[in-house]
Design a protein around this motif. Structure first.
Motif, mmCIF file in Angstrom:
data_model
loop_
_atom_site.group_PDB
_atom_site.id
_atom_site.type_symbol
_atom_site.label_atom_id
_atom_site.label_comp_id
_atom_site.label_asym_id
_atom_site.label_seq_id
_atom_site.Cartn_x
_atom_site.Cartn_y
_atom_site.Cartn_z
ATOM 1 N N LYS A 189 0.874 -1.276 -0.018
ATOM 2 C CA LYS A 189 -0.025 0.064 0.041
ATOM 3 C C LYS A 189 0.792 1.385 0.147
ATOM 4 O O LYS A 189 2.028 1.057 0.378
ATOM 5 N N ARG A 237 1.239 3.978 2.048
ATOM 6 C CA ARG A 237 1.777 3.944 3.320
ATOM 7 C C ARG A 237 2.902 2.857 3.580
ATOM 8 O O ARG A 237 3.944 3.618 4.197
ATOM 9 N N ILE A 265 3.469 11.780 1.733
ATOM 10 C CA ILE A 265 3.129 10.847 3.033
ATOM 11 C C ILE A 265 4.203 11.290 4.166
ATOM 12 O O ILE A 265 3.847 11.742 5.046
ATOM 13 N N HIS A 291 -1.617 12.973 -0.198
ATOM 14 C CA HIS A 291 -2.372 11.504 -0.017
ATOM 15 C C HIS A 291 -3.352 11.453 0.970
ATOM 16 O O HIS A 291 -3.260 12.107 1.877
ATOM 17 N N ARG A 292 -4.716 10.698 0.610
ATOM 18 C CA ARG A 292 -5.612 10.645 1.452
ATOM 19 C C ARG A 292 -5.979 9.115 1.507
ATOM 20 O O ARG A 292 -6.079 8.374 0.532
ATOM 21 N N ASP A 293 -6.100 8.733 2.832
ATOM 22 C CA ASP A 293 -6.463 7.530 3.091
ATOM 23 C C ASP A 293 -7.999 7.059 3.029
ATOM 24 O O ASP A 293 -8.840 7.898 2.893
#
Length: 137
Positions: A61, A63, A128, A135-137
């Motif tokens: 992923k 992250r 990040i 970046h957005r989760d």
């Protein structure tokens, strides 16, 4: 401006792309991959972490990918070399030296598309790690 240039241009550091083209084609895939591997490994800077893009690699992923880069930086590794293999894939000698084998899924992607996706993920990893809102989760 192409996507690769756009994303790499957003980074606060310089990123180089080195394309290795084997001019004289070998008779078979194994020979082509071996020739390509010699040139790839010679181009990797000393002390750099080596990331080989490989369909059998880990599917991280964003992250997790950013965390790996952050981990390398925390241990003093300041350069990362990303390798996209030729049409026949990467030679075992490159895969054996890789600090990370990374997969962008199980589909086969054209090289120019992989470059753009990789450039975007490198930028995303920087954002990040820097706490930037890209970046957005």
């Amino acid at each position: 401006m192409d996507l690769v240039t756009q994303y790499l241009g957003r980074l606060p550091w310089k990123a180089d792309i080195t394309e290795i083209d084997i001019k004289k084609q070998a008779a078979n895939a194994a020979e082509r991959k071996a020739r390509e591997a010699e040139r790839i490994l010679a181009a990797v800077p000393d002390g750099a972490a080596l990331v080989a893009l490989d369909e059998h690699g880990k599917a991280l992923k964003s992250r997790q990918f950013a965390g790996k880069i952050d981990e390398w930086q925390a241990t003093g590794i300041s350069r990362v070399a990303f390798v996209i293999g030729g049409a026949d894939g990467l030679d075992h000698s490159v895969l054996a030296k890789a600090d990370l084998k990374l997969a962008f899924g199980t589909l086969t992607w054209p090289h120019m598309m992989v470059r753009a996706m990789l450039a975007e993920q490198i930028y995303r990893a920087w954002s990040i790690n820097a706490g930037h809102p890209y970046h957005r989760d």
